[in-house]
Write an enzyme that holds these catalytic residues in place. Structure first.
Site, PDB file in Angstrom:
ATOM      1  N   SER A  37      67.910 128.005 -23.146  1.00 24.57           N
ATOM      2  CA  SER A  37      69.020 128.030 -24.088  1.00 24.57           C
ATOM      3  C   SER A  37      68.657 127.317 -25.379  1.00 24.57           C
ATOM      4  O   SER A  37      67.990 126.291 -25.371  1.00 24.57           O
ATOM      5  CB  SER A  37      70.258 127.361 -23.479  1.00 24.57           C
ATOM      6  OG  SER A  37      71.309 127.336 -24.426  1.00 24.57           O
ATOM      7  N   LYS A  73      72.040 128.677 -15.875  1.00 27.82           N
ATOM      8  CA  LYS A  73      72.042 129.228 -17.234  1.00 27.82           C
ATOM      9  C   LYS A  73      73.221 130.191 -17.420  1.00 27.82           C
ATOM     10  O   LYS A  73      73.850 130.228 -18.485  1.00 27.82           O
ATOM     11  CB  LYS A  73      70.723 129.949 -17.516  1.00 27.82           C
ATOM     12  CG  LYS A  73      70.667 130.671 -18.875  1.00 27.82           C
ATOM     13  CD  LYS A  73      70.884 129.718 -20.033  1.00 27.82           C
ATOM     14  CE  LYS A  73      70.984 130.339 -21.399  1.00 27.82           C
ATOM     15  NZ  LYS A  73      70.542 131.656 -21.679  1.00 27.82           N
ATOM     16  N   HIS A 113      76.187 128.052 -17.913  1.00 29.44           N
ATOM     17  CA  HIS A 113      76.065 127.503 -19.273  1.00 29.44           C
ATOM     18  C   HIS A 113      76.629 128.493 -20.281  1.00 29.44           C
ATOM     19  O   HIS A 113      77.426 128.150 -21.158  1.00 29.44           O
ATOM     20  CB  HIS A 113      74.602 127.203 -19.575  1.00 29.44           C
ATOM     21  CG  HIS A 113      74.284 126.997 -21.028  1.00 29.44           C
ATOM     22  ND1 HIS A 113      74.193 128.048 -21.928  1.00 29.44           N
ATOM     23  CD2 HIS A 113      74.030 125.876 -21.753  1.00 29.44           C
ATOM     24  CE1 HIS A 113      73.910 127.582 -23.130  1.00 29.44           C
ATOM     25  NE2 HIS A 113      73.807 126.270 -23.054  1.00 29.44           N
ATOM     26  N   ASN A 114      76.236 129.753 -20.149  1.00 27.56           N
ATOM     27  CA  ASN A 114      76.722 130.770 -21.073  1.00 27.56           C
ATOM     28  C   ASN A 114      78.209 131.040 -20.890  1.00 27.56           C
ATOM     29  O   ASN A 114      78.921 131.336 -21.858  1.00 27.56           O
ATOM     30  CB  ASN A 114      75.929 132.068 -20.891  1.00 27.56           C
ATOM     31  CG  ASN A 114      74.532 131.976 -21.481  1.00 27.56           C
ATOM     32  OD1 ASN A 114      73.997 130.889 -21.695  1.00 27.56           O
ATOM     33  ND2 ASN A 114      73.922 133.112 -21.731  1.00 27.56           N
ATOM     34  N   GLU A 120      79.913 128.444 -22.678  1.00 24.88           N
ATOM     35  CA  GLU A 120      79.769 128.779 -24.100  1.00 24.88           C
ATOM     36  C   GLU A 120      80.823 129.800 -24.526  1.00 24.88           C
ATOM     37  O   GLU A 120      81.428 129.662 -25.603  1.00 24.88           O
ATOM     38  CB  GLU A 120      78.362 129.331 -24.341  1.00 24.88           C
ATOM     39  CG  GLU A 120      78.076 129.796 -25.749  1.00 24.88           C
ATOM     40  CD  GLU A 120      76.737 130.516 -25.839  1.00 24.88           C
ATOM     41  OE1 GLU A 120      76.679 131.576 -26.491  1.00 24.88           O
ATOM     42  OE2 GLU A 120      75.756 130.039 -25.241  1.00 24.88           O
TER      43      GLU A 120
END
Length: 487
Positions: A130, A185, A188-189, A192
């Site tokens: 990222s 990940k 994480h997105n 986001e």
């Protein structure tokens, strides 16, 4: 045949090219390859003097150029392209070689690929990266998942190229087994998505309620970035709002079409949350908000047909403190944004914990927060607070009950409620603000109306229920004499 390059990377689009340059800048010799030779040639012509690059023109030459045990990173689009590249590499690899997938692959694909390659003695790391283009070049947050043996083989390179947090800690850690890296990940997105949607709602609500334009709002977000909301996303929000369109002289944001695209990781996060039974409402509402934004033509038609509040968006908006705008409204929106962001992170970390339980991953949630403090898109000041919370209580299941966040959200809740209420009165959609507040209120309620839901389910489908006053599972004979029986 074994070459001398210490690392290899195939897939020289922007992210792959910048990661290759990052590796070379840290003193590693690196073999590079791309499906099209023109891109490899262009890369070497432009960046060849930045380090010890070994250009190759075929898969066989590429693999042969890397020293054994080989460490090869794949940077191509998720899905079938990854499988195709692995299939091309595989005949030329030998037991002990490590393949690293640095794209946004679905974690289930990563689990499958690792098991498949392990049958031939090959190691595989599904690695979340990222930070976008800038992070890839100057230091991203890196989330590798796979066998410890695979991590040990590449730890030096990934540590060298990772971002460094303010306290000097590299933003990389071995997340866990098989698909854990790509799962983290993915979440994480998802966070986001929620974070960006919350920022967009704050922008929309402030503009609709007070009449502030992009230039004034840029100053607001810039000011917010100096406090507890300090983060990469708040910083670049101020920059985007402050940008001017060269062609029209208008704020750039005012000429951008209001349709938000997505690449799938937010949707995957929501799907996984549903499968695992985790109420990741902020992420899911953010995904739906993007879907709704894509229905531009329908929305334009509906705007002329559907009624809204008399003084909603489109009517002249008073300044803060003017008629209809509460005094201190800007500060209220700031507090609501902070509280909602806490909920988004709380839901994201709960989702990671649930997946770790489901798939047998030993994920260190505190270490996850640590590696997100620099390099990545959601880096923010309060990730230090999250790191501290897990250091104090490693088995913490929900961030909302950690001392700092419990107090911070509690202090912000009245402003949060005022903001959501005012948005409803104006007719400004705030799905992420509203769902985050609803989640908070639901989570803090000792008793929810699910008792009625379960009673209704038992009535029409004999789904049974449990009681508060004694153990066991029961069913009421609704279609007979209404007596209760044990199930």
């Amino acid at each position: 045949m074994s070459g001398t390059a210490q690392f290899g990377l195939t897939g020289l689009a922007v992210m792959g090219a910048n990661l290759a340059r990052n590796v070379a800048r840290h003193g590693y010799s690196i073999a590079v390859h791309n499906r099209t030779q023109e891109r490899t040639d262009a890369f070497l012509a432009r960046y060849g003097d930045e380090g010890a690059f070994v250009g190759t023109s075929s898969v066989e030459e590429f693999v042969g150029a890397v020293a054994r045990p080989r460490r090869i990173m794949i940077m191509v689009k998720a899905g079938d392209p990854v499988d195709k590249v692995i299939a091309e590499l595989r005949p030329h690899l030998e037991p002990g070689d490590v393949v690293i997938d640095g794209g946004n692959s679905h974690f289930a694909d990563t689990r499958r690929r690792e098991a498949d390659l392990a049958a031939d003695g090959l190691l595989f790391l599904g690695t979340g990266v990222s930070g976008g283009e800038e992070g890839a070049l100057n230091g991203p947050s890196i989330m590798p998942g796979g066998a410890h043996e695979a991590w040990a083989a590449v730890q030096d390179v990934l540590t060298a190229i990772a971002a460094v947090a303010p306290d000097g800690t590299p933003c990389v850690t071995h997340v866990g087994a098989d698909g854990a890296g790509h799962y983290v990940k993915m979440v994480h997105n998802g966070i986001e998505y929620a974070d960006i949607q919350l920022i967009a709602e704050a922008y929309d609500l402030l503009g609709s309620a007070t009449g502030m334009g992009a230039e004034e709002l840029a100053k607001v977000f810039s000011r917010w970035n100096e406090g507890d909301l300090e983060s990469f996303l708040i910083e670049i929000t101020a920059r985007v709002l402050g940008a001017t369109d060269a062609a029209s002289g208008r704020p750039l944001v005012d000429v951008i079409r209001d349709e938000a695209e997505q690449k799938g990781t937010g949707r995957w996060s929501s799907q996984s949350a549903l499968e695992l039974g985790v109420p990741a409402t902020g992420i899911t509402e953010a995904v739906f908000a993007r879907v709704l934004s894509s229905q531009k033509d329908q929305r334009v038609a509906a705007a002329g047909l559907l009624a809204g509040p008399r003084h909603g968006p489109g009517s002249p908006a008073p300044a803060e403190g003017g008629a209809g705008v509460p005094e201190g409204f800007v500060d209220d929106v700031r507090d609501a944004l902070y509280a909602s962001k806490v909920v988004a992170y709380a839901q994201g970390f709960e989702l990671i914990a649930a997946a770790a339980d489901q798939y047998g991953w030993d994920v260190d949630l505190g270490a996850t927060a640590r590696i997100w403090r620099a390099g990545c898109i959601i880096r923010a000041r309060f990730l230090d607070r999250i790191t501290d919370a897990y250091a104090q209580q490693p088995d913490l299941r929900n961030l909302l009950v950690a001392d700092y966040f419990r107090e911070a959200v509690g202090d912000a809740q009245e402003a949060w409620r005022r903001v959501v209420a005012h948005a409803v009165r104006l007719g400004v959609p705030t799905p992420a603000f509203s769902s985050s507040l609803a989640y908070y209120d639901g989570y803090r309620r000792e008793r929810l109306p699910a008792n009625l839901i379960q009673g209704l389910r038992d009535f029409f489908g004999a789904h049974t229920y449990r009681r508060l006053d004694r153990e066991g599972t029961f069913h009421t004979m609704w279609g007979e004499d209404g007596r209760e029986v044990g199930a």
